[in-house]
Design an enzyme around this catalytic site. Structure first.
Site, PDB file in Angstrom:
ATOM      1  N   LEU A  64      62.623  37.556  -1.439  1.00 12.38           N
ATOM      2  CA  LEU A  64      64.241  37.339  -1.749  1.00 12.38           C
ATOM      3  C   LEU A  64      65.200  38.004  -0.848  1.00 12.38           C
ATOM      4  O   LEU A  64      66.177  37.717  -0.507  1.00 12.38           O
ATOM      5  CB  LEU A  64      64.408  37.564  -3.301  1.00 12.38           C
ATOM      6  CG  LEU A  64      63.749  36.549  -4.047  1.00 12.38           C
ATOM      7  CD1 LEU A  64      63.904  37.090  -5.550  1.00 12.38           C
ATOM      8  CD2 LEU A  64      64.395  35.059  -3.968  1.00 12.38           C
ATOM      9  N   HIS A  70      65.317  42.147   1.504  1.00  7.09           N
ATOM     10  CA  HIS A  70      64.943  43.716   1.745  1.00  7.09           C
ATOM     11  C   HIS A  70      66.211  44.286   1.162  1.00  7.09           C
ATOM     12  O   HIS A  70      67.118  44.224   2.022  1.00  7.09           O
ATOM     13  CB  HIS A  70      64.359  43.981   3.042  1.00  7.09           C
ATOM     14  CG  HIS A  70      63.234  43.166   3.372  1.00  7.09           C
ATOM     15  ND1 HIS A  70      61.984  43.238   3.171  1.00  7.09           N
ATOM     16  CD2 HIS A  70      63.176  41.747   4.294  1.00  7.09           C
ATOM     17  CE1 HIS A  70      61.228  42.389   3.356  1.00  7.09           C
ATOM     18  NE2 HIS A  70      62.086  41.667   4.177  1.00  7.09           N
ATOM     19  N   GLY A  71      66.197  45.279   0.826  1.00  9.27           N
ATOM     20  CA  GLY A  71      67.034  46.418   0.570  1.00  9.27           C
ATOM     21  C   GLY A  71      66.853  47.676   1.157  1.00  9.27           C
ATOM     22  O   GLY A  71      65.873  47.810   1.848  1.00  9.27           O
ATOM     23  N   ASN A  72      67.731  48.746   0.908  1.00  9.68           N
ATOM     24  CA  ASN A  72      67.166  50.013   1.588  1.00  9.68           C
ATOM     25  C   ASN A  72      66.132  50.969   1.032  1.00  9.68           C
ATOM     26  O   ASN A  72      65.493  51.449   1.516  1.00  9.68           O
ATOM     27  CB  ASN A  72      68.604  50.990   1.253  1.00  9.68           C
ATOM     28  CG  ASN A  72      69.710  50.183   2.241  1.00  9.68           C
ATOM     29  OD1 ASN A  72      69.543  50.120   3.170  1.00  9.68           O
ATOM     30  ND2 ASN A  72      70.780  50.123   1.202  1.00  9.68           N
ATOM     31  N   GLY A  73      65.780  50.346  -0.350  1.00 10.23           N
ATOM     32  CA  GLY A  73      64.616  51.131  -1.126  1.00 10.23           C
ATOM     33  C   GLY A  73      63.441  50.173  -1.286  1.00 10.23           C
ATOM     34  O   GLY A  73      62.377  50.789  -1.648  1.00 10.23           O
ATOM     35  N   ASP A 131      76.020  51.917  -8.000  1.00 11.67           N
ATOM     36  CA  ASP A 131      75.528  51.280  -6.886  1.00 11.67           C
ATOM     37  C   ASP A 131      76.284  49.842  -6.932  1.00 11.67           C
ATOM     38  O   ASP A 131      75.694  48.749  -6.964  1.00 11.67           O
ATOM     39  CB  ASP A 131      74.236  51.074  -6.691  1.00 11.67           C
ATOM     40  CG  ASP A 131      73.821  50.693  -5.259  1.00 11.67           C
ATOM     41  OD1 ASP A 131      74.690  50.938  -4.382  1.00 11.67           O
ATOM     42  OD2 ASP A 131      72.574  50.530  -4.878  1.00 11.67           O
TER      43      ASP A 131
HETATM   44  P1  ATP Z   1      69.992  48.176  -1.978  1.00  8.71           P
HETATM   45  O1  ATP Z   1      68.571  48.371  -1.813  1.00  8.71           O
HETATM   46  O2  ATP Z   1      70.920  49.232  -1.149  1.00  8.71           O
HETATM   47  O3  ATP Z   1      70.440  47.870  -3.409  1.00  8.71           O
HETATM   48  P2  ATP Z   1      70.104  45.346  -1.696  1.00  8.71           P
HETATM   49  O4  ATP Z   1      70.905  45.422  -2.930  1.00  8.71           O
HETATM   50  O5  ATP Z   1      70.670  44.410  -0.710  1.00  8.71           O
HETATM   51  O6  ATP Z   1      70.408  46.831  -1.073  1.00  8.71           O
HETATM   52  P3  ATP Z   1      67.641  44.921  -3.163  1.00  8.71           P
HETATM   53  O7  ATP Z   1      68.284  45.547  -4.340  1.00  8.71           O
HETATM   54  O8  ATP Z   1      66.554  45.332  -2.467  1.00  8.71           O
HETATM   55  O9  ATP Z   1      68.626  45.314  -1.927  1.00  8.71           O
HETATM   56  O10 ATP Z   1      67.775  43.239  -3.154  1.00  8.71           O
HETATM   57  C1  ATP Z   1      67.456  42.643  -1.953  1.00  8.71           C
HETATM   58  C2  ATP Z   1      67.900  41.032  -2.149  1.00  8.71           C
HETATM   59  O11 ATP Z   1      67.156  40.337  -3.192  1.00  8.71           O
HETATM   60  C3  ATP Z   1      69.353  41.136  -2.858  1.00  8.71           C
HETATM   61  O12 ATP Z   1      70.459  41.253  -1.859  1.00  8.71           O
HETATM   62  C4  ATP Z   1      69.267  39.860  -3.638  1.00  8.71           C
HETATM   63  O13 ATP Z   1      69.806  38.607  -2.781  1.00  8.71           O
HETATM   64  C5  ATP Z   1      67.874  39.539  -3.871  1.00  8.71           C
HETATM   65  N1  ATP Z   1      67.526  39.910  -5.658  1.00  8.71           N
HETATM   66  C6  ATP Z   1      67.591  41.057  -6.031  1.00  8.71           C
HETATM   67  N2  ATP Z   1      67.271  40.884  -7.342  1.00  8.71           N
HETATM   68  C7  ATP Z   1      67.278  39.615  -7.527  1.00  8.71           C
HETATM   69  C8  ATP Z   1      67.000  38.787  -8.708  1.00  8.71           C
HETATM   70  N3  ATP Z   1      67.124  39.282  -9.946  1.00  8.71           N
HETATM   71  N4  ATP Z   1      67.237  37.567  -8.604  1.00  8.71           N
HETATM   72  C9  ATP Z   1      67.371  36.671  -7.356  1.00  8.71           C
HETATM   73  N5  ATP Z   1      67.303  37.554  -6.257  1.00  8.71           N
HETATM   74  C10 ATP Z   1      67.512  39.014  -6.412  1.00  8.71           C
END
Ligand code: ATP
Ligand code: MG
Length: 448
Positions: free
Chosen positions: A172, A174-177, A283
């Site tokens: 779905l 990639h985030g920073n973590g 956050d």
């Molecule tokens: P950070 O790591 O700084 O929080 P981020 O929020 O972009 O950055 P993630 O939290 O790893 O990164 O999430 C990556 C992506 O996955 C999100 O941008 C979102 O589009 C998707 N995502 C996260 N959680 C869900 C969920 N519960 N249902 C659907 N999509 C999700």
């Protein structure tokens, strides 16, 4: 004929309606509906969602007498379809023919993969209890279409949430973590979002994180993402949450104010709930605000585990562009800092770009501290008055006051005219907007 005078709806009111949901390349599921005329578009999408849990369906089609496919995307179009169907049923009755079920074709669905749901029968009732889960009338219990959230929580609380039961599907994001996957939980038949974070930490720290995450089981708000459990395997933690089929707000372009207002009220309610539990989000940003095709808006990735936040921060260094000025300067963090992040996030969503033109967020929201110094040094940006309503401009301006204490307190946020005007519980606006946006995205990407 009597029904002509009263209209086919009245004549059919007490009839049982069978809707045959056609599954691409895989047969069909029959759904028995009592009091069909009261059926809403949303109810049909819900049931399609249970039949095809891995696909996000925003519309469906039916065939008219010439075999042309007609799309249904709203209650109005549903009514037209039912009206057409009931008139064909009357014709079949008059001619002494067998009544055919109403066939519908979910749009843009992926095949259900390894699930064998061919011929499965589902019964549900429309009307006052139309939101009940469909009852599976098939004799194969392993094929249950949906477990309620409460049931799922029970399964998970019994320690059944583990790597073996999870089938990872699409990525779905990639985030920073870490990386978030869409995943299928085999025992419950439920689709989850699983965030996997690589963490090289001691067993002791792993235990501490697990106990800090416990509070998530207690979070019970429709504005907060549902938490199903977490587990460590080797050097990675998997955090399992509710899947939101509309994804996060960062991938939507400029959002119109009347939609944004309805999103804002949900976000404010979610934050107020967390604050009432003495949890700071830490956050708040568009990628941590999730939406679904039901029109729900939920917050995710809030910092309940200090140890998890610290462990991630050690591996992934950087400063978040949505952080309040006092946080960038290393001062104390409080509710007011979450309020700043709320303001800057909504300003970005309204403008369709990050509010500080000198800050280029290319990938993700983390960046070197010195690049964010302008947030500390300069006046806060303001939304252009002509383009947005006065209450909205005022709301953002208040949230983005440089002095933390001058920002609205939780009760002032809820009571703000911009928020108050959208406090009508109407989920349709967001639901329709999400559905349209997903359809647009799909049509740009071409067929699945
Ligand atoms: P950070 O790591 O700084 O929080 P981020 O929020 O972009 O950055 P993630 O939290 O790893 O990164 O999430 C990556 C992506 O996955 C999100 O941008 C979102 O589009 C998707 N995502 C996260 N959680 C869900 C969920 N519960 N249902 C659907 N999509 C999700
Ligand atoms: Mg996130």
């Amino acid at each position: 004929m009597l029904w002509l005078a009263l209209g086919p709806f009245h004549a059919m009111e007490n009839q049982v309606l069978v809707i045959r949901i056609k599954i691409p390349n895989s047969g069909a599921v029959d759904w028995t509906v009592h009091s069909g005329p009261q059926l809403l578009f949303r109810d049909v999408l819900d049931v399609i969602g249970q039949v095809l849990p891995e696909a996000t369906t925003t519309a469906f089609e039916y065939e008219d007498e010439d075999g042309d496919r007609i799309t249904v995307r709203s209650d109005e179009e549903m009514k037209a379809m039912l009206s057409y169907y009931y008139s064909t049923v009357m014709e079949q009755q008059v001619n002494g023919q067998l009544i055919e079920p109403l066939q519908i074709f979910p749009r843009a669905c992926k095949p259900p993969g390894e699930r064998n749901i061919h011929g499965l029968k589902v019964n549900t009732r429309a009307g006052p209890s139309q939101h009940d889960s469909p009852v599976v009338s098939d004799s194969r219990p392993s094929n249950s279409l949906k477990k309620s959230s409460a049931e799922l929580r029970k399964i998970l609380a019994n320690g059944q949430m583990n790597e073996q039961d999870i089938r990872y599907r699409d990525t779905l994001g990639h985030g920073n973590g870490g990386t978030v996957y869409k995943a299928y939980h085999v025992p419950s038949g439920k689709i989850l979002a699983v965030k996997v974070i690589l963490l090289d930490i001691t067993l002791e720290l792993q235990k501490q994180i697990m106990s800090e995450l416990e509070i998530l089981y207690k979070c019970d708000s429709s504005y907060i993402i549902g938490f199903y459990g977490a587990f460590f395997v080797e050097n990675r933690i998997s955090i399992c949450t509710e899947f939101m089929d509309g994804g996060s707000l960062d991938v939507y372009r400029k959002i119109p104010e009347h939609v944004l207002g309805r999103i804002a009220i949900a976000v404010v309610k979610g934050l107020t709930y967390l604050w009432s539990l003495k949890i700071l989000h830490r956050d708040v940003k568009p990628s941590n605000m999730l939406v679904n095709t039901r029109g729900q808006v939920k917050l995710c990735d809030f910092g309940v585990s200090t140890q998890l936040v610290n462990s991630i921060a050690k591996t992934y260094v950087g400063t978040n562009a949505y952080m309040a000025p006092e946080r960038i300067s290393g001062e104390q963090y409080g509710i007011h800092s979450d309020v700043w992040s709320l303001g800057i996030s909504f300003m970005e969503l309204a403008l369709g770009r990050f509010p500080y033109p000198q800050i280029q967020k290319n990938q993700g929201s983390l960046m070197p501290l010195q690049l964010l110094q302008c947030i500390v040094d300069e006046d806060s940006p303001v939304l252009p008055v002509g383009e947005f309503s006065e209450p909205f401009v005022h709301f953002i301006t208040q949230c983005m006051r440089k002095q933390p204490k001058e920002r609205p307190a939780p009760e002032d946020l809820m009571g703000h005219p911009f928020i108050m005007q959208f406090n009508d519980g109407n989920a349709t606006v967001v639901s329709m907007w999400v559905c349209r946006a997903l359809e647009e995205r799909r049509s740009q990407q071409g067929p699945p």
